[in-house]
Design an enzyme around this catalytic site. Sequence first.
Site, mmCIF file in Angstrom:
data_model
loop_
_atom_site.group_PDB
_atom_site.id
_atom_site.type_symbol
_atom_site.label_atom_id
_atom_site.label_comp_id
_atom_site.label_asym_id
_atom_site.label_seq_id
_atom_site.Cartn_x
_atom_site.Cartn_y
_atom_site.Cartn_z
ATOM 1 N N HIS A 85 0.846 -1.199 0.000
ATOM 2 C CA HIS A 85 0.000 0.000 0.000
ATOM 3 C C HIS A 85 0.872 1.236 0.000
ATOM 4 C CE1 HIS A 85 0.750 -1.179 4.190
ATOM 5 N NE2 HIS A 85 0.763 0.119 4.457
ATOM 6 N N HIS A 93 0.931 5.280 1.188
ATOM 7 C CA HIS A 93 0.327 6.349 1.987
ATOM 8 C C HIS A 93 0.405 7.660 1.209
ATOM 9 C CE1 HIS A 93 0.626 4.183 5.982
ATOM 10 N NE2 HIS A 93 1.548 3.517 5.295
#
Length: 140
Positions: free
Chosen positions: A101, A103
């Site tokens: 992922h 940010h």
Amino acid sequence: MVDRECIFCKIAAGEIPAATVYEDEDFRVILDLGPATRGHALILPKEHFKDLCELDEKVAARVLPLAGKVGVAMKKALGCSGFNVVQNNGASAGQTVFHFHVHIIPRYEDGPAIVTWDPGKADSQELAEISSLIRSEMSL
Ligand code: AMP
Ligand code: ZN
């Protein structure tokens, strides 16, 4: 491929609710439950990759342009003046959820100091040795 045990696989698939700011066939972008600043978002691929080292090239090629688009939308919608793009690989690097992922962290004038470090020192011999070590392992 998805991992039935992975919380981000479930969120990306819409099986667990999350505040979604964008979705397409490859990605879901959600707001982080523990935001560093107002609007902190996470780009989640719908396919399960543990980290950057496992990432599929097609997904990888889309991530940075998508991060830029999320950042532009944050500036317009939230009034932030900048944003950080952060991506952790491995527990020692702060990764806590082992589904790749990215940010996107909005930054506001006079906001908290985050994503910072104290610059160290390295002489040219040390830099030459280190660059040689890494270069010998590079395979593209
Ligand atoms: P990392 O430390 O890079 O692995 O980041 C994991 C991030 O996921 C953290 O910032 C958490 O606050 C966030 N997080 C964990 N679970 C959830 C969830 N269910 N919904 C939204 N964000 C989450
Ligand atoms: Zn997953």
